[in-house]
Design a protein around this motif. Sequence first.
Motif, mmCIF file in Angstrom:
data_model
loop_
_atom_site.group_PDB
_atom_site.id
_atom_site.type_symbol
_atom_site.label_atom_id
_atom_site.label_comp_id
_atom_site.label_asym_id
_atom_site.label_seq_id
_atom_site.Cartn_x
_atom_site.Cartn_y
_atom_site.Cartn_z
ATOM 1 N N ASN A 1 0.830 -1.212 0.000
ATOM 2 C CA ASN A 1 0.000 0.000 0.000
ATOM 3 C C ASN A 1 0.862 1.258 0.000
ATOM 4 N N LYS A 2 1.965 1.236 0.722
ATOM 5 C CA LYS A 2 2.873 2.382 0.762
ATOM 6 C C LYS A 2 3.467 2.646 -0.623
ATOM 7 N N LYS A 3 3.880 1.586 -1.307
ATOM 8 C CA LYS A 3 4.443 1.740 -2.658
ATOM 9 C C LYS A 3 3.405 2.276 -3.625
ATOM 10 N N LEU A 4 2.170 1.766 -3.529
ATOM 11 C CA LEU A 4 1.101 2.261 -4.394
ATOM 12 C C LEU A 4 0.824 3.733 -4.117
ATOM 13 N N TYR A 5 0.829 4.126 -2.852
ATOM 14 C CA TYR A 5 0.609 5.529 -2.491
ATOM 15 C C TYR A 5 1.720 6.406 -3.065
ATOM 16 N N GLU A 6 2.958 5.959 -2.961
ATOM 17 C CA GLU A 6 4.088 6.739 -3.483
ATOM 18 C C GLU A 6 3.986 6.896 -4.998
ATOM 19 N N ARG A 7 3.562 5.828 -5.702
ATOM 20 C CA ARG A 7 3.393 5.922 -7.156
ATOM 21 C C ARG A 7 2.270 6.891 -7.507
ATOM 22 N N LEU A 8 1.182 6.849 -6.744
ATOM 23 C CA LEU A 8 0.075 7.763 -6.973
ATOM 24 C C LEU A 8 0.502 9.205 -6.722
ATOM 25 N N LEU A 9 1.252 9.418 -5.665
ATOM 26 C CA LEU A 9 1.751 10.755 -5.345
ATOM 27 C C LEU A 9 2.681 11.263 -6.451
ATOM 28 N N GLN A 10 3.531 10.410 -6.964
ATOM 29 C CA GLN A 10 4.453 10.794 -8.040
ATOM 30 C C GLN A 10 3.662 11.151 -9.300
ATOM 31 N N ALA A 11 2.620 10.370 -9.611
ATOM 32 C CA ALA A 11 1.803 10.660 -10.786
ATOM 33 C C ALA A 11 1.112 12.015 -10.630
ATOM 34 N N GLU A 12 0.616 12.318 -9.426
ATOM 35 C CA GLU A 12 -0.019 13.615 -9.186
ATOM 36 C C GLU A 12 0.982 14.759 -9.335
ATOM 37 N N LYS A 13 2.208 14.581 -8.851
ATOM 38 C CA LYS A 13 3.245 15.617 -8.986
ATOM 39 C C LYS A 13 3.549 15.870 -10.460
ATOM 40 N N GLU A 14 3.608 14.780 -11.249
ATOM 41 C CA GLU A 14 3.874 14.938 -12.685
ATOM 42 C C GLU A 14 2.713 15.665 -13.374
ATOM 43 N N LYS A 15 1.487 15.374 -12.949
ATOM 44 C CA LYS A 15 0.319 16.029 -13.525
ATOM 45 C C LYS A 15 0.348 17.525 -13.209
ATOM 46 N N VAL A 16 0.675 17.886 -11.969
ATOM 47 C CA VAL A 16 0.749 19.298 -11.576
ATOM 48 C C VAL A 16 1.837 20.005 -12.381
ATOM 49 N N LYS A 17 2.970 19.348 -12.541
ATOM 50 C CA LYS A 17 4.079 19.940 -13.300
ATOM 51 C C LYS A 17 3.670 20.170 -14.761
ATOM 52 N N PHE A 18 2.983 19.198 -15.335
ATOM 53 C CA PHE A 18 2.514 19.316 -16.711
ATOM 54 C C PHE A 18 1.542 20.486 -16.856
ATOM 55 N N LEU A 19 0.608 20.620 -15.903
ATOM 56 C CA LEU A 19 -0.371 21.717 -15.961
ATOM 57 C C LEU A 19 0.302 23.077 -15.769
ATOM 58 N N GLU A 20 1.300 23.135 -14.907
ATOM 59 C CA GLU A 20 2.033 24.386 -14.716
ATOM 60 C C GLU A 20 2.737 24.797 -16.000
ATOM 61 N N ASN A 21 3.307 23.829 -16.692
ATOM 62 C CA ASN A 21 3.968 24.122 -17.979
ATOM 63 C C ASN A 21 2.973 24.638 -19.004
ATOM 64 N N LEU A 22 1.769 24.054 -19.025
ATOM 65 C CA LEU A 22 0.743 24.518 -19.966
ATOM 66 C C LEU A 22 0.361 25.970 -19.667
ATOM 67 N N LEU A 23 0.257 26.306 -18.379
ATOM 68 C CA LEU A 23 -0.119 27.678 -18.008
ATOM 69 C C LEU A 23 0.988 28.670 -18.380
ATOM 70 N N LYS A 24 2.242 28.257 -18.241
ATOM 71 C CA LYS A 24 3.363 29.159 -18.562
ATOM 72 C C LYS A 24 3.417 29.434 -20.050
ATOM 73 N N GLU A 25 3.048 28.474 -20.866
ATOM 74 C CA GLU A 25 3.094 28.642 -22.315
ATOM 75 C C GLU A 25 2.025 29.610 -22.801
ATOM 76 N N LYS A 26 0.956 29.821 -22.065
ATOM 77 C CA LYS A 26 -0.119 30.700 -22.521
ATOM 78 C C LYS A 26 0.089 32.076 -22.106
#
Length: 134
Positions: free
Chosen positions: A109-134
């Motif tokens: 469960n801890k490993k799954l949580y860490e993977r989920l957290l990493q995926a969320e961080k990547e999603k936030v980073k991707f969205l921040e990049n989209l906002l900077k481009e506009k």
Amino acid sequence: MSTLTKNHIGRKISRIRELRDMKQEALALAMGTNQQTVSAIENSETIDEEKLIEVAKALGVTVEAIKNFSDEAAINYFNTFNESPNNYFGLTSCTFNPLDKLMETVDENKKLYERLLQAEKEKVKFLENLLKEK
């Protein structure tokens, strides 16, 4: 058990009732009769088939079980539970430690949580990049 006792159906009923930790009153209640009737049945060497079916149903056994009952067979049956040193009261012992299994689950469960957290961080980073481009 003597030859006389082997064919005494009333004594067999009495022994089965005792092994089931049931009093005559409880058997009487299950049969819809009174304790005196149960006492008379247990003192009878023979019982008519209809009454035997009724008694068997109340005891939760088959008619054949009553007819074929013997103390020796009952003792042998219960002794089979002691044949294996790892087999207590008919239960098999665990071949694994339940706490180890629990800790494995916690780690998964801890490993799954860490993977989920990493995926969320990547999603936030991707969205921040989209906002900077506009």
